[in-house]
Design an enzyme around this catalytic site. Structure first.
Site, mmCIF file in Angstrom:
data_model
loop_
_atom_site.group_PDB
_atom_site.id
_atom_site.type_symbol
_atom_site.label_atom_id
_atom_site.label_comp_id
_atom_site.label_asym_id
_atom_site.label_seq_id
_atom_site.Cartn_x
_atom_site.Cartn_y
_atom_site.Cartn_z
ATOM 1 N N LEU A 24 0.967 -1.259 -0.045
ATOM 2 C CA LEU A 24 -0.073 0.048 0.117
ATOM 3 C C LEU A 24 0.862 1.043 0.063
ATOM 4 O O LEU A 24 1.000 2.069 0.890
ATOM 5 C CB LEU A 24 -1.049 -0.115 1.121
ATOM 6 C CG LEU A 24 -2.295 0.625 1.038
ATOM 7 C CD1 LEU A 24 -2.942 0.422 -0.024
ATOM 8 C CD2 LEU A 24 -3.236 0.501 2.248
ATOM 9 N N HIS A 25 1.607 1.539 -1.088
ATOM 10 C CA HIS A 25 2.693 2.309 -1.042
ATOM 11 C C HIS A 25 2.112 3.169 -2.569
ATOM 12 O O HIS A 25 1.307 2.718 -3.139
ATOM 13 C CB HIS A 25 3.948 1.980 -1.651
ATOM 14 C CG HIS A 25 4.544 1.005 -0.197
ATOM 15 N ND1 HIS A 25 5.686 0.416 -0.487
ATOM 16 C CD2 HIS A 25 4.267 1.144 0.977
ATOM 17 C CE1 HIS A 25 5.882 -0.051 0.503
ATOM 18 N NE2 HIS A 25 5.097 0.371 1.569
ATOM 19 N N ALA A 26 2.631 4.556 -2.647
ATOM 20 C CA ALA A 26 2.537 5.360 -3.841
ATOM 21 C C ALA A 26 1.334 4.987 -4.402
ATOM 22 O O ALA A 26 -0.021 5.567 -4.047
ATOM 23 C CB ALA A 26 3.669 4.918 -4.702
ATOM 24 N N PRO A 28 -0.837 2.715 -5.334
ATOM 25 C CA PRO A 28 -2.052 1.883 -4.651
ATOM 26 C C PRO A 28 -2.826 2.486 -3.779
ATOM 27 O O PRO A 28 -3.791 2.671 -3.382
ATOM 28 C CB PRO A 28 -1.449 0.583 -4.317
ATOM 29 C CG PRO A 28 -0.093 0.300 -5.239
ATOM 30 C CD PRO A 28 0.251 1.751 -5.638
#
Lengths: 95, 139
Positions: A24-26, A28
């Site tokens: 759940l980075h950047a 997404p």
């Protein structure tokens, strides 16, 4: 399939897993926050024992949720059921 | 260098830094998180590309962004703030009305403002989202 647990009226909770390899980075995280922002309900996402406001990108990024991790999405408000349903479909499809 | 990414009517982000690389790198990062719908203008570095601020470039960036839905302006430190203030005095009142300068940390503020802008908020709301970054813990 996401497991749904009906709660009190006006609140809804779902548990869904991030796809393997999709943290759940950047991008997404941005996709999730944009989707959450479309609802009037308060929406919180929990992972790794932490809880974040789904409408705050910085909060969501601070979860540090890695691919495959289970997210608990809890919505409360007028469109809580719809929000939980929609996010339960969106999360496993993040890429 | 003023690098503009075209968008579709969302609020624009203007990033003012002493470093061209900070401004352009942050534009890339915020653009990836917020998606392609948010125009981002990187106005970093001095005239010759060294560290510093270029008042003319900042003015051009603000003027270009003060159209349509307007813009939220993020700054790093010191003379970046001064150059934005100076540029605002050069703009017409109707242009100034379309700009919100966020009193926020540059990186976190830009990410928060970009994602807010991608949801279709106003420039003032995007600036508030950036300012909320001051209160969000990192650890």
């Amino acid at each position: 399939m996401p497991q749904k647990r009906p709660a009190v009226s006006g609140s809804s909770e779902v548990r869904v897993c991030l796809p393997a390899g999709v943290a759940l980075h950047a991008r997404p995280a941005g996709t999730l926050v944009r989707a959450a922002a479309a609802f009037t309900s308060e929406i919180f996402v929990s992972a790794n024992g932490r809880r974040a406001n789904a409408k705050s990108i910085l909060d969501i990024l601070s979860l540090g949720a890695e691919g495959g991790v289970e997210l608990v999405i809890a919505a409360s408000g007028d469109d809580a059921a719809e929000a939980a349903d929609q996010l339960a479909v969106l999360v496993p499809a993040l890429a | 260098m003023v690098a503009m990414v075209e968008g579709n009517g969302a609020v624009t982000l203007v990033l003012v830094s002493h470093s061209a690389q900070i401004a352009s790198g942050l534009a890339e990062m915020a653009g990836q998180i917020a998606g392609p719908g948010v125009p981002i203008v990187a106005a970093g570095g001095a005239v010759d590309g060294s560290l510093g601020t270029d008042g003319g470039r900042v003015l051009d960036a603000l003027r270009a962004a003060a159209k349509g839905a307007g813009a939220v302006v993020l700054v790093d430190l010191g003379s970046s703030v001064l150059s934005v203030r100076a540029a605002l005095t050069e703009l017409a009142p109707e242009e100034v009305e379309r700009l919100s300068v966020a009193d926020a940390p540059l990186v976190e503020g830009a990410i928060a403002a970009a994602v807010a802008a991608s949801t279709g908020c106003t420039h003032a709301e995007a600036a508030r989202a950036a300012e909320e970054a001051r209160g969000v813990g990192k650890l």
